[in-house]
Design an enzyme around this catalytic site. Structure first.
Site, PDB file in Angstrom:
ATOM      1  CB  SER A  28      -0.912   0.014   1.230  1.00 30.95           C
ATOM      2  OG  SER A  28      -1.603   1.238   1.285  1.00 30.95           O
ATOM      3  CE  LYS A  78     -12.755   0.826  -1.516  1.00 34.00           C
ATOM      4  NZ  LYS A  78     -12.760   1.556  -2.790  1.00 34.00           N
ATOM      5  CG  ASN A  99     -13.062   5.790   0.239  1.00 36.16           C
ATOM      6  OD1 ASN A  99     -13.793   6.594   0.819  1.00 36.16           O
ATOM      7  ND2 ASN A  99     -12.197   6.154  -0.687  1.00 36.16           N
ATOM      8  CG  ASP A 110     -12.968   5.133  -4.002  1.00 31.42           C
ATOM      9  OD1 ASP A 110     -11.801   5.514  -3.768  1.00 31.42           O
ATOM     10  OD2 ASP A 110     -13.414   4.025  -3.658  1.00 31.42           O
ATOM     11  N   GLY A 130     -15.791  -4.719 -14.725  1.00 28.72           N
ATOM     12  CA  GLY A 130     -15.861  -5.039 -13.309  1.00 28.72           C
ATOM     13  C   GLY A 130     -17.192  -4.606 -12.734  1.00 28.72           C
ATOM     14  CB  ALA A 131     -19.868  -5.846 -11.266  1.00 30.76           C
ATOM     15  N   GLY A 132     -17.400  -4.571  -8.922  1.00 25.55           N
ATOM     16  CA  GLY A 132     -17.160  -4.405  -7.490  1.00 25.55           C
ATOM     17  C   GLY A 132     -17.346  -2.954  -7.072  1.00 25.55           C
ATOM     18  NE  ARG A 155     -13.966 -13.316 -12.137  1.00 20.46           N
ATOM     19  CZ  ARG A 155     -12.845 -13.166 -11.476  1.00 20.46           C
ATOM     20  NH1 ARG A 155     -11.702 -13.503 -12.005  1.00 20.46           N
ATOM     21  NH2 ARG A 155     -12.844 -12.650 -10.265  1.00 20.46           N
TER      22      ARG A 155
END
Length: 461
Positions: A28, A78, A99, A110, A130-132, A155
Site C-alpha cells: 500500500s 468497503k 472508503n 473515490d 468489473g462490478a465491485g 465476470r
C-alpha cells in the site's frame, strides 16, 4: 517572599492517529501519501496499516473505531464495515460502499478522486469493466457526468446486474449489463478490475480491438503506474490514465473530512508537490523488467543505458540494472555474434539468446533489457516477459533512419544481406514488434526524446 513565577507550559498539538483497514496491504502507498499530505499542511499525525482478514473484523473494528481519529478501508471491507457504523454520508449511500470513516460515520471519497482525473465522459458511450465497489463508482460518475450510455461487463453476472439496478435507481436508465467476453465497442473504457495489477502484469481486461475503437481509457489500477491497458492506449494516441491521481485525490478528500479545521485552500502548491514522484515510488516498491525491442538501429542499447541512468539518479539504491542481451551472449559464448553465426549457425545463436534472456527475466529487481532485433519475435518470448512481470517497449524506427544509423556495421550478420532483403525483413518484423509491444515509441528522434517519451508514459518524470 514574592509569588513564584511559573514557566509557561508548551502545549503541543495532539498527534492524531489514522490508518487503513484492508487485506492484503503489503504494497500500500497510503501511508506515504497521507504522511506527505499531513506534512504539506503542518498536521501532526500518524498513518498505520491494519491488515485484517474478514474473520478478524468483528473483533478488531470496534477497537479501531474507538481508538483512531479516522481511517480508510479498502478491499475486501468497503461494504463489510457498514453494519459497525452509526450512519452513512450521502457519498457512501450513493455508491453503496465506504472508503473513509470519521467519528463512526461512513463516507466515500473515490468519486471525488475519480472526478478529479478529468476523464472525458459527457456525451460518450462508456464501458465499465468489473462490478465491485470501485466499478460502481465509475458507473455512477459516468452517469452523473452525462454519458450517453453505459455498458457493464463483469465476470460475476449477478453483481453486474446489481450495479446496473443501483445506477438505474438514481434515475439513469441508459445502462445495461454485458456478458463477459462480449466484444463491445465504446468511446471510453473504464477498468475497475484488478487485471494487470503488479506482479501479474500479463493480460488486459479489454481486447486490442476494443482499445482501437475507443477515444479514452482510464484504469483504476495504480501499481504499476501505467498498466498494459494504459500503455496500449497511449501507443495508439488515445487519452489514457492510470489510477495514481485518483488514489492521491481520494486520500486528500479523506484528510479534509478528518481535519475540517485546516484551511486547505492555503496549501494548494504544497499539496501539488505532495503528489509528485509517486510513480517512481511505485517502481521502487514493485520493481519490474522493461524490455526494449525493435529493428536493428532503433537505438535499444543507447536508449536502455540512458533510461537506466535517468531512473538510477531518481531511484538511488533501487536503481534498475541495464542489460545488453547481445553483449551477454558474446561473453557466454566467448565469440562475437558473426563468429557464432559462422561456426554454429543462427539456430545455436537463438537458443543461447533465449536461455540468457530467461535468466535475466528471473533475476530479482528492476532491470532494463535491450534485446536483439530478432529476440522477441521468437515464439513464446513475449509471453515469457509478461509471465515474469515485465513490459515490452517497441522502439519504432523507420527503415531509412535505421540504415543511416548502422551504416555497414560488420558486427551485424543480417546486414550482409542486400538492401532488398533487409527491407523484406523489416516489413516482416514490424507487425510482430507491434503485436508483442505494450508501449510503442517513435524512435527516429534523439535518444533523450525517446527516453522522455518512455518516462512520460509511465509518469516517471
Amino acid at each position: 517572599g514574592g509569588d513564584a513565577v511559573s514557566s509557561p507550559v508548551e502545549v503541543r498539538p495532539r498527534v492524531k492517529r489514522f490508518g487503513l483497514v484492508g487485506n492484503p496491504l503489503a504494497h500500500s502507498l497510503s501511508p506515504l501519501i497521507h504522511e506527505r499530505i499531513m506534512e504539506a499542511v503542518g498536521l501532526k499525525g500518524s498513518y498505520e496499516l491494519f491488515d485484517l482478514a474478514p474473520n478478524e473484523l468483528p473483533r478488531e473494528l470496534p477497537r479501531l473505531l474507538a481508538s483512531l481519529d479516522g481511517f480508510n478501508c479498502t478491499i475486501p471491507h468497503k461494504q463489510a464495515v457498514i453494519p459497525y457504523l452509526k450512519d452513512l454520508a450521502p457519498s457512501a449511500k450513493l455508491y453503496g460502499a465506504v472508503n473513509t470513516v470519521c467519528q463512526s460515520w461512513g463516507y466515500n471519497t473515490d468519486g471525488v478522486g475519480f472526478a478529479s482525473c478529468g476523464v472525458p465522459l459527457q456525451g460518450q458511450r462508456v464501458c465499465v469493466f468489473g462490478a465491485g465497489g470501485v466499478a460502481g463508482v465509475l458507473a455512477m460518475e459516468a452517469a452523473r457526468a452525462g454519458a450517453t450510455s453505459i455498458a457493464v461487463q463483469a465476470r460475476n453476472a449477478e453483481q453486474a446486474t446489481g450495479l446496473v439496478d443501483a445506477v438505474r435507481k438514481q434515475g439513469y436508465g441508459q445502462i445495461h449489463a454485458l456478458a463477459e467476453g462480449a466484444d463491445s465497442t465504446c468511446d471510453v473504457i473504464l477498468n475497475g478490475t484488478p487485471v494487470g495489477m503488479w506482479p501479474n502484469l500479463a493480460g488486459t481486461p479489454v481486447s486490442n480491438r476494443q482499445i482501437e475503437g475507443a477515444k479514452a481509457v482510464f484504469d483504476t489500477i495504480y501499481n504499476p503506474s501505467a498498466t498494459g491497458l494504459v500503455l496500449r492506449a497511449k501507443s495508439r494516441g488515445l487519452w489514457a490514465m492510470g489510477g495514481l491521481q485518483m488514489l492521491f485525490e481520494q486520500a486528500l478528500a479523506a484528510q479534509r473530512i478528518w481535519n475540517p479545521e485546516v484551511d486547505w485552500e492555503n496549501f494548494t502548491d504544497g499539496l501539488r508537490g505532495a503528489g509528485r514522484g509517486l510513480a517512481l515510488e511505485v517502481l521502487r516498491r514493485s520493481p519490474f523488467k522493461l524490455v526494449l525491442t525493435g529493428f536493428m538501429g532503433s537505438g535499444k542499447t543507447q536508449v536502455g543505458q540512458a533510461l537506466a541512468q535517468r531512473l538510477g539518479s531518481a531511484l538511488n539504491k533501487s536503481a534498475p540494472s541495464f542489460v545488453d542481451l547481445d553483449h551477454r551472449v558474446v561473453i557466454r559464448a566467448g565469440q562475437s555474434i558473426p563468429e557464432i553465426f559462422r561456426s554454429q549457425g543462427e539456430a545455436a545463436f537463438r537458443s543461447l539468446e533465449r536461455d540468457l534472456f530467461a535468466e535475466e527475466l528471473q533475476r530479482p529487481g528492476a532491470a532494463i533489457v535491450a534485446t536483439g532485433g530478432g529476440t522477441l519475435i521468437q515464439e513464446g518470448l513475449a509471453e515469457m516477459v509478461r509471465r515474469s512481470g515485465g513490459f515490452i517497449v517497441y522502439l519504432d524506427v523507420s527503415l531509412e533512419e535505421a540504415l543511416r544509423r548502422i551504416g555497414r556495421d560488420d558486427q551485424r550478420p543480417l546486414l550482409q544481406r542486400g538492401p532488398e532483403e533487409i527491407r523484406v525483413l523489416y516489413d516482416l518484423r514490424k507487425p510482430l514488434y507491434e503485436e508483442a509491444a505494450d508501449l510503442r515509441v517513435v524512435a527516429d528522434g534523439k535518444v533523450s526524446d525517446i527516453v522522455e517519451m518512455t518516462m512520460t508514459a509511465f509518469r516517471w518524470n
